[in-house]
Scaffold this motif. Structure first.
Motif, short mmCIF file in Angstrom:
data_model
loop_
_atom_site.label_atom_id
_atom_site.label_comp_id
_atom_site.label_asym_id
_atom_site.label_seq_id
_atom_site.Cartn_x
_atom_site.Cartn_y
_atom_site.Cartn_z
N SER B 162 0.84 -1.20 0.00
CA SER B 162 0.00 0.00 0.00
C SER B 162 0.87 1.25 0.00
O SER B 162 2.08 1.17 -0.02
CB SER B 162 -0.91 -0.02 1.23
N ASN B 163 0.20 2.40 0.01
CA ASN B 163 0.97 3.62 0.19
C ASN B 163 1.29 3.78 1.68
O ASN B 163 1.06 2.87 2.46
CB ASN B 163 0.22 4.82 -0.41
N ARG B 164 1.78 4.94 2.07
CA ARG B 164 2.27 5.06 3.44
C ARG B 164 1.35 5.86 4.35
O ARG B 164 1.76 6.27 5.42
CB ARG B 164 3.67 5.68 3.43
N ARG B 165 0.14 6.13 3.91
CA ARG B 165 -0.75 6.85 4.81
C ARG B 165 -1.14 5.92 5.96
O ARG B 165 -1.59 4.81 5.75
CB ARG B 165 -2.02 7.29 4.08
N PRO B 166 -0.96 6.40 7.19
CA PRO B 166 -1.32 5.55 8.33
C PRO B 166 -2.78 5.13 8.24
O PRO B 166 -3.64 5.94 7.86
CB PRO B 166 -1.07 6.45 9.54
N TYR B 167 -3.06 3.90 8.57
CA TYR B 167 -4.43 3.41 8.48
C TYR B 167 -4.69 2.45 9.63
O TYR B 167 -3.82 1.66 10.01
CB TYR B 167 -4.64 2.71 7.13
N ASP B 168 -5.88 2.54 10.16
CA ASP B 168 -6.26 1.70 11.30
C ASP B 168 -6.81 0.38 10.77
O ASP B 168 -8.00 0.18 10.67
CB ASP B 168 -7.31 2.45 12.12
N ASN B 169 -5.88 -0.54 10.43
CA ASN B 169 -6.30 -1.79 9.80
C ASN B 169 -7.14 -2.68 10.72
O ASN B 169 -8.02 -3.38 10.26
CB ASN B 169 -5.09 -2.59 9.34
N ASP B 170 -6.83 -2.68 12.01
CA ASP B 170 -7.54 -3.57 12.92
C ASP B 170 -8.68 -2.86 13.65
O ASP B 170 -9.29 -3.44 14.55
CB ASP B 170 -6.57 -4.22 13.91
N ASN B 171 -8.94 -1.61 13.26
CA ASN B 171 -10.11 -0.92 13.78
C ASN B 171 -10.11 -0.81 15.30
O ASN B 171 -11.12 -1.02 15.94
CB ASN B 171 -11.36 -1.66 13.29
N ASP B 172 -8.94 -0.50 15.87
CA ASP B 172 -8.88 -0.37 17.32
C ASP B 172 -8.69 1.09 17.74
O ASP B 172 -8.44 1.37 18.90
CB ASP B 172 -7.76 -1.23 17.90
N GLY B 173 -8.76 2.01 16.76
CA GLY B 173 -8.60 3.42 17.09
C GLY B 173 -7.18 3.92 16.94
O GLY B 173 -6.95 5.12 16.95
N ASP B 174 -6.21 3.02 16.80
CA ASP B 174 -4.81 3.44 16.59
C ASP B 174 -4.37 3.04 15.19
O ASP B 174 -4.82 2.04 14.64
CB ASP B 174 -3.90 2.78 17.62
N GLU B 175 -3.46 3.84 14.64
CA GLU B 175 -2.99 3.57 13.28
C GLU B 175 -1.56 3.03 13.28
O GLU B 175 -0.69 3.56 13.98
CB GLU B 175 -3.02 4.88 12.47
N ASP B 176 -1.36 1.99 12.48
CA ASP B 176 -0.01 1.45 12.23
C ASP B 176 0.74 1.11 13.51
O ASP B 176 1.96 1.25 13.56
CB ASP B 176 0.82 2.47 11.42
N GLU B 177 0.02 0.63 14.53
CA GLU B 177 0.69 0.46 15.82
C GLU B 177 1.31 -0.93 16.00
O GLU B 177 1.99 -1.17 16.97
CB GLU B 177 -0.27 0.76 16.96
#
Lengths: 560, 574
Positions: B162-177
């Motif tokens: 993907s590109n590098r925009r942070p995204y909350d993949n696991d839908n926990d409110g945090d991005e790329d954690e």
């Protein structure tokens, strides 16, 4: 939130304030009193902000194609971060010509600002809630209602080559007779498929071609063949119907006129989408329409049962707020049978799982009860007859047909309903039409989910080991997340974080507890087993995306 | 005899010394500006494009069409001959690569294509014709952040897609954690396995291969996913790595939200990279064909990727099939596939947008396939991949399982393919891969519509000194029609237009025949001087006849959105 107090105040307060807009019908002035163009609306908002700078503020969320800032107002006591409070969003008229929506939004702000001194319930409301107001999401189009010639422009003014001849917007409507309105134009044409209504010679109906009846004319909007291509008004002003331009269930422009070249192709719809995506604490949206016959939904997705009952309750509240004048509304019923695509309602609810209510301001000609009549007459014509009688009685709003010599079509007639009638209430009825919406919105703010954290019990298991039981309650009416949000994976969970005192240790349980959806009025209970050093307290912080935050401090030795 | 041999060796010497015969069409360019024996990082790519641009300033233009999320320019090299007319009066070909950050070879193919067009312009007539008559828009990487991260950071063969925009993949409110971690600092993100008597995996025919146990088999191992830690303490590993929007699921054609399509993003074109592409194409309506390069699997993919062929007009299918079959010949081992029916469903893909919404023939090639089908069973399996790895890479493409002490999982093993192995051709294969794919693009480009005025004649109308019959025979030389059928169906195409103008002459009527042998029929056109006559099919002619009143010279212009603009003038002589 003492809801009953608020409700009581609302019913009285609106009555007191209802004189703000009281005006008689202005026939000569084309723009009726009580309606604000972009600049005067902006000035009124400035005034309100000056009066209450700590409660009311404004943000620019984007710029329209015509360069007008799209404003969002925030009503909330900013001592507490409004981003952490349960929030409500009210969106004014997306259809440019339904200007009463913007007026209703202004009225909400004015009402709250005026009420703050008189009623503590509103002060409390501002501390605990955030209310976002977007009065004019489509400012360029609405502005056309205020500039001569007045026209009802639903779409944005983004130039679009509708006849695909390489030129954009090159054949718009024209005020041929110079009366300051763009009105319907009746063109005699034996292939025209329309004839005069039997009951009302001012109105028209489709010719009954099945029975051998021939059409006598067709209806166009006032205009000429500006680009000399043999067609009239085939490439008019704009644009995009932003309420068909959102990405959920979007259908392209060759199937849905005005859908735009792609979802969110226009700055107006994109600003709104970006705004909503950024503010995840918005738990309820009220989207204002005027004179809109159906729900704005593609109607394809199944509504989860739990959400359906929320919508039913909202429907009841809506009816209560209107004191019975609004019909109970099913937010997903599409009476025309033709679902709309790419609507804001579908984006917000079906796409993001935010409960979204389409509120209508001006539904039908008041005080006229439709009589059971000729079954052959279409409901549309019936409605037109009612409107006609209504405005004839008022003495304005319908311009009788007048002959006109058209430059290329010869003899035509120009007439019909003028702007600020069928789609927007006349001045003297504007206040009555928008008061129910104001009531509904302020009631709506009390429905939002609201998280509360309570210690229930501390018991000593042995020595310095304690069991702490606590409860997370949703005091609001709406759940912390809609069921649709879970379906579409937009349900960021409610999370509770435990910080222990120095030297304390968790014996059982996690320091980060993920909580499930909590319905309105319901609570969940959790426990922790902690070996305490006896030195500090245990802090619990719970954060819900839509239900706000709550904290709890427990000294284990002392109990809850 | 001796004399003879001297003569022979002399000839040989002359042959050796003389400049290389340049008429060869072998793909071995006489001039080398760039090398194709390595992969370029983002800056290398930029420098290579600047080099081409400075070597060929007249025929190239280098421009950024937008910036990536992290602020890198998305470079586009335009190749055309400005002396033969402005860009927007010619059919154009759009080609891009590397939409997915880890699929890097697409950029090298684009670069190779540009290099080939420029270096062979002088000696290959057919290349000269393409550059003179058409325009090439070449964007080697439309995901520069993803490319850079893939090349510079530890990755799996499949990550940094993907590109590098942070995204909350696991839908926990945090991005790329919670991303991957290169625990043993070897620059690779390998797989993790742990010995486990209840595991459901076992070692396969080669000790490097892991196989899932059958339902009634005892296992030895549990597979623990890619190398990494549970960074956020939620009990899951690597569930929210960097980014999360799959750019090739973010286009506005049958786009579906994230719960229906992984990687969709919040809305179509939510990302600066996809937006830049679409904005460019919307502003350049002369683009008549699209190609993008992905990896891997040796495939030539055509749309739709989101549905079967129910909405694809038959005439368009015939063109697609002709191009696709040709591609199969030019790219041995490649299969020409309808994405949805033959491969998988993708919503919001670029190739769908290119055809279903933008209305031009779009292909996506999945470049290269690792290893060979040694046992001829119709598929390449892991054993064959390992054999190829051992034969051709000396086994270096696979890191053998080795013990590792994991801070959270205890004693585990790490092993698996290195990031550059399974999807990207080794550099010794790169040039052929580039050459064959570039040739496919050039063939596709050669079929684009080209509108020409074959003849323009004028004849006085008998008995009137002022009235002339001006006849234009207009030909579309290309194989493609001046608009695809889908573009007409979805109403995104503009009609071709025939204009006639003169200082002291005016068209008073216009007639048209789509069969030049037949008489033209009078048209109902209020403005005969600008006649929108629809479209011209591939390889065919139409006849436009004007009745012109006046005198002097008249100019005729045929303007086609996709087929270019043609001009000719004629003097009206009684």
């Amino acid at each position: 939130m003492p809801r009953s107090t608020l409700l009581f105040f609302l019913s009285v307060g609106l009555g007191l304030c209802s004189n703000v807009y009281a005006q008689g019908p202005e026939v000569r002035l084309k723009v009726p009193k009580g309606y604000h163009d972009y600049d005067s609306l902006s000035k009124r908002i400035d005034k309100l902000i000056k009066a209450r700078p700590k409660i009311l503020s404004r943000q620019i969320i984007g710029k329209s194609r015509g360069g007008r800032p799209i404003e969002a107002l925030l009503l909330s006591d900013r001592e507490v971060d409004p981003g952490l409070k349960p929030a409500l969003l009210v969106v004014g008229n997306m259809a440019g010509d339904e200007a009463a929506g913007g007026e209703a939004v202004l009225k909400i702000a004015e009402f709250v600002v005026a009420a703050l001194d008189k009623e503590p319930a509103f002060k409390a409301l501002m501390v605990k809630r955030a209310i976002w107001l977007i009065p004019r999401p489509n400012p360029d189009a609405t502005e056309l209602l205020f500039k001569a010639p007045l026209r009802q422009q639903r779409w944005t003014i983004a130039p679009f080559d509708k006849d695909r001849d390489g030129d954009k917007d090159e054949d718009p409507t024209d005020d041929l007779d110079g009366d300051g309105w763009i009105l319907p134009m009746k063109v005699p044409d034996n292939n025209g498929l329309l004839v005069l209504d039997r009951a009302n010679q001012s109105l028209s109906r489709p010719a009954e071609t099945k029975n051998g009846e021939l059409g006598r004319f067709r209806l166009l909007l006032e205009g000429k063949d500006n680009d000399k291509d043999g067609k009239i008004n085939e490439d008019g002003l704009g644009g995009t119907d932003i309420d068909r331009n959102f990405p959920i269930h979007w259908r392209p422009a060759h199937l849905v006129p005005g859908a735009g070249s792609r979802p969110l192709s226009d700055p107006e719809s994109k600003a709104l989408a970006d705004f909503l995506l950024k503010r995840k604490n918005i738990g309820l949206i009220i989207h204002l329409h005027s004179n809109q016959h159906g729900a704005l939904t593609a109607g394809k997705d199944k509504i989860p049962k739990d959400d359906r009952s929320l919508y039913d309750a909202l429907g009841k509240l809506y009816q209560e707020s209107s004191k019975g004048t609004a019909k109970p509304l099913d937010a997903f019923h599409v009476p025309s049978g033709k679902p709309s695509s790419g609507t804001f309602q579908d984006f917000a609810y079906h796409g993001l799982g935010v409960i979204t209510w389409p509120a209508r301001i001006w539904q039908r000609a008041p005080e006229i009860i439709s009589k059971p009549s000729d079954k052959k007459v279409s409901s549309e014509l019936k409605r037109e007859r009612q409107w006609y009688r209504f405005f004839k009685k008022k003495g304005f709003g319908y311009r009788d047909w007048k002959p006109f010599k058209h430059p290329s079509l010869g003899k035509v007639e120009i007439g019909g309903f003028t702007p600020f009638t069928v789609k927007t209430p006349p001045s003297d009825m504007l206040n009555a039409a928008i008061s129910p919406v104001v009531r509904f919105v302020l009631n709506g703010a009390t429905l939002l989910p609201e998280i509360e954290l309570k210690g229930k019990k501390v018991s000593r298991l042995s020595g310095n080991v304690y069991k702490l039981t606590f409860e997370v309650k949703n005091r609001g009416f709406l759940p912390t997340q809609s069921s649709r949000a879970a379906e579409v994976k937009r349900n960021t969970p409610t999370v509770l974080v435990v910080s222990l005192g120095s030297g304390d240790k968790l014996v059982m349980g996690k320091s980060r507890i993920v909580l499930p959806q909590i319905k309105g009025g319901k609570s969940v209970e959790r426990s922790l087993i902690i070996a305490s050093s006896g030195k500090g307290s245990v802090y619990l912080v719970v954060r819900s995306e839509k239900g706000g935050t709550a904290t709890l401090k427990v000294n284990l030795g002392k109990g809850v | 005899m001796k004399k003879h041999s001297i003569l022979l060796s002399l000839t040989f010497l002359i042959l050796l010394l003389s400049p290389r015969a340049s008429v060869s069409d072998s793909g071995d360019p006489p001039k080398r500006i760039l090398r194709f024996d390595h992969y370029y990082d983002y800056d290398g790519l930029r420098k290579a494009l600047i080099k081409l641009n400075s070597n060929y300033p007249a025929t190239t233009r280098l421009k950024s069409i937008g910036k990536s999320y992290e602020g890198r320019d998305i470079w586009m090299l335009t190749i055309r001959n400005p002396k033969t007319g402005p860009d927007d009066e010619k059919a154009a070909f759009y080609v891009d690569g590397n939409t997915h950050g880890n699929e890097i070879q697409g950029a090298e193919i684009c670069l190779y294509l540009a290099h080939f067009l420029l270096t062979r312009y002088d000696d290959l007539d057919w290349v000269k014709k393409l550059v003179d008559e058409q325009v090439f828009y070449i964007a080697p990487t439309v995901n520069p952040d993803g490319r850079e991260a893939f090349m510079k950071e530890p990755n799996t063969p499949h990550s940094s897609r993907s590109n590098r925009r942070p995204y909350d993949n696991d839908n926990d409110g945090d991005e790329d954690e919670d991303g991957y971690d290169d625990l043993d600092a070897d620059g690779q993100i390998l797989q993790m396995r742990k010995k486990d008597p209840n595991g459901r995996w076992k070692v396969g025919a080669d000790p490097r291969i892991m196989e899932r146990c059958k339902a009634d088999e005892v296992g030895q191992y549990t597979m623990l996913g890619w190398e990494g830690l549970d960074n956020d303490g939620d009990g899951r590993f690597n569930e929210d790595p960097v980014g999360g929007v799959d750019l090739n699921r973010n286009f506005p054609s049958n786009w579906r939200p994230r719960h229906q399509q992984w990687g969709a993003g919040d809305y179509p074109l939510s990302e600066p990279e996809t937006f830049a592409t679409v904005k460019f194409l919307e502003a350049h309506r002369n683009v008549a064909a699209i190609q993008s390069f992905h990896n891997a699997g040796n495939m030539i993919l055509r749309p739709p990727g989101s549905e079967d062929d129910r909405n694809v007009p038959r005439a368009d299918l015939r063109m697609y099939d002709a191009l696709g079959r040709r591609g199969e010949r030019m790219l041995p081992g490649y299969r020409y596939l309808q994405t949805f029916k033959d491969l998988y469903a993708v919503r919001g893909a670029f190739l769908d947008w290119g055809y279903m919404r933008y209305g031009v023939y779009s292909f996506s090639n999945e470049i290269w396939s690792m290893a060979q089908d040694y046992n001829k069973d119709g598929r390449v399996d892991n054993l064959e991949r390992l054999r190829w790895n051992d034969d051709m890479l000396k086994g270096k493409g696979f890191v053998k399982w080795r013990a590792f002490d994991h801070p959270q999982l205890g004693k585990i093993e790490l092993g698996g393919w290195t990031k550059m192995t399974p999807r990207i051709p080794p550099t010794w294969q790169l040039e052929e891969v580039c050459y064959r794919n570039a040739r496919f693009v050039l063939y596709h480009a050669s079929t684009m519509p080209r509108v020409r005025i074959k003849s323009l004649t004028s004849k006085a109308v008998p008995g009137d000194n002022d009235l002339f019959r001006v006849t234009a025979i207009v030909e579309n030389e290309g194989f493609m029609a001046t608009a695809t059928k889908i573009a007409q169906k979805i109403q995104v195409s503009q009609s071709d237009r025939a204009n006639l103008s003169g200082a002291s002459a005016k068209a008073v009527a216009v007639a048209l025949s789509r069969d030049v042998t037949k008489e033209a029929m009078l048209q109902k056109e209020p403005r005969p001087w600008r006649f929108d006559f629809g479209h011209i099919p591939g390889q065919s002619r139409i006849k436009v006849v004007w009745l012109v009143k006046g005198k002097g010279t008249v100019k005729v212009r045929i303007r086609s959105e996709k087929g270019g603009t043609a001009r000719r003038s004629i003097k009206l002589t009684p």
